[in-house]
Motif scaffolding. Structure first.
Motif, short mmCIF file in Angstrom:
data_model
loop_
_atom_site.label_atom_id
_atom_site.label_comp_id
_atom_site.label_asym_id
_atom_site.label_seq_id
_atom_site.Cartn_x
_atom_site.Cartn_y
_atom_site.Cartn_z
N ARG A 1 0.84 -1.21 0.00
CA ARG A 1 0.00 0.00 0.00
C ARG A 1 0.87 1.26 0.00
O ARG A 1 0.55 2.25 -0.65
CB ARG A 1 -0.91 0.02 1.21
N ALA A 2 1.96 1.23 0.74
CA ALA A 2 2.86 2.38 0.79
C ALA A 2 3.49 2.64 -0.57
O ALA A 2 3.59 3.79 -1.02
CB ALA A 2 3.94 2.16 1.85
N ALA A 3 3.91 1.58 -1.25
CA ALA A 3 4.49 1.74 -2.59
C ALA A 3 3.47 2.36 -3.54
O ALA A 3 3.79 3.29 -4.29
CB ALA A 3 4.98 0.40 -3.12
N LEU A 4 2.26 1.86 -3.49
CA LEU A 4 1.20 2.39 -4.35
C LEU A 4 0.94 3.86 -4.05
O LEU A 4 0.86 4.69 -4.97
CB LEU A 4 -0.08 1.57 -4.18
N ARG A 5 0.82 4.20 -2.78
CA ARG A 5 0.52 5.60 -2.42
C ARG A 5 1.67 6.52 -2.81
O ARG A 5 1.46 7.65 -3.24
CB ARG A 5 0.21 5.71 -0.93
N GLY A 6 2.90 6.06 -2.67
CA GLY A 6 4.05 6.87 -3.09
C GLY A 6 4.02 7.17 -4.57
O GLY A 6 4.29 8.29 -5.00
N LEU A 7 3.67 6.17 -5.37
CA LEU A 7 3.56 6.38 -6.82
C LEU A 7 2.42 7.34 -7.14
O LEU A 7 2.54 8.18 -8.03
CB LEU A 7 3.35 5.04 -7.53
N GLN A 8 1.31 7.19 -6.43
CA GLN A 8 0.18 8.11 -6.65
C GLN A 8 0.59 9.54 -6.35
O GLN A 8 0.22 10.45 -7.10
CB GLN A 8 -1.01 7.70 -5.76
N LEU A 9 1.35 9.75 -5.29
CA LEU A 9 1.82 11.10 -4.96
C LEU A 9 2.71 11.65 -6.08
O LEU A 9 2.59 12.81 -6.46
CB LEU A 9 2.60 11.09 -3.65
N GLY A 10 3.59 10.80 -6.58
CA GLY A 10 4.45 11.22 -7.69
C GLY A 10 3.63 11.64 -8.89
O GLY A 10 3.89 12.68 -9.52
N LYS A 11 2.63 10.87 -9.22
CA LYS A 11 1.76 11.19 -10.36
C LYS A 11 1.01 12.49 -10.13
O LYS A 11 0.92 13.35 -11.01
CB LYS A 11 0.81 10.02 -10.62
N GLU A 12 0.47 12.66 -8.90
CA GLU A 12 -0.26 13.89 -8.57
C GLU A 12 0.62 15.12 -8.69
O GLU A 12 0.13 16.20 -9.03
CB GLU A 12 -0.81 13.80 -7.13
N LEU A 13 1.91 14.98 -8.43
CA LEU A 13 2.84 16.10 -8.50
C LEU A 13 3.45 16.29 -9.89
O LEU A 13 4.30 17.16 -10.08
CB LEU A 13 3.95 15.91 -7.46
N GLY A 14 3.04 15.46 -10.85
CA GLY A 14 3.51 15.61 -12.22
C GLY A 14 4.88 15.04 -12.50
O GLY A 14 5.52 15.39 -13.49
N VAL A 15 5.35 14.15 -11.65
CA VAL A 15 6.66 13.51 -11.86
C VAL A 15 6.60 12.63 -13.11
O VAL A 15 5.63 11.91 -13.32
CB VAL A 15 7.04 12.66 -10.62
#
Length: 154
Positions: free
Chosen positions: A67-81
């Motif tokens: 779940r942490a890995a998934l949420r980290g990726l979601q944050l990256g996507k939300e920030l436009g990484v």
């Protein structure tokens, strides 16, 4: 003859120029028990862009890490990484992503969204780091369990 401890000297390293590194960790008090995730996103200068510490209810340690890995990726996507380097101390997560195969059918519900999300980045990397180099994400995941905030819905 003395054995060399591979964890000695382990330290976090900044990603390459143009990349963002997401360090992730999950913790469970009881396994299964109350769980939390911790993620920290940093740029190539090592500067923290965003960090989270969220409780999400009862789960196993492995579920928390996925779940942490998934949420980290979601944050990256939300920030436009666009170029993301996912790094954690869970060999289960790292190997599951590399091999496109979860260690348990129960974890597949978290692996599949991770794989789908990774495909949306221009480039991605995933790597394992010993716990000693993943201290911030570890601290955030454990802090989440102690916090009294409402569980995170993922």
């Amino acid at each position: 003859m003395d054995q060399v401890n591979p964890r000695l000297g382990v330290k976090w390293e900044a990603p390459e120029l143009g990349w963002c590194k997401v360090n992730f960790d999950g913790a469970s008090a009881g396994n299964p028990g109350q769980s939390g995730i911790g993620c920290i996103l940093r740029n190539s200068d090592g500067i923290c862009i965003k960090e989270i510490s969220k409780k999400f209810g009862v789960a196993t340690n492995n579920e928390a890490k996925f779940r942490a890995a998934l949420r980290g990726l979601q944050l990256g996507k939300e920030l436009g990484v666009q170029r993301i380097h996912l790094e954690g101390d869970s060999l289960n997560v790292v190997n599951a992503v590399r091999c496109n195969n979860s260690p348990s059918w129960r974890l597949d519900q978290w692996l599949q969204p991770i794989l789908v999300l990774l495909a949306t980045f221009d480039e991605f990397r995933i790597s394992h780091i010993y716990r000693e180099g993943n201290g911030e994400a570890d601290r955030l995941s454990k802090m989440a369990i102690a916090m009294g905030d409402p569980p995170l819905a993922l």
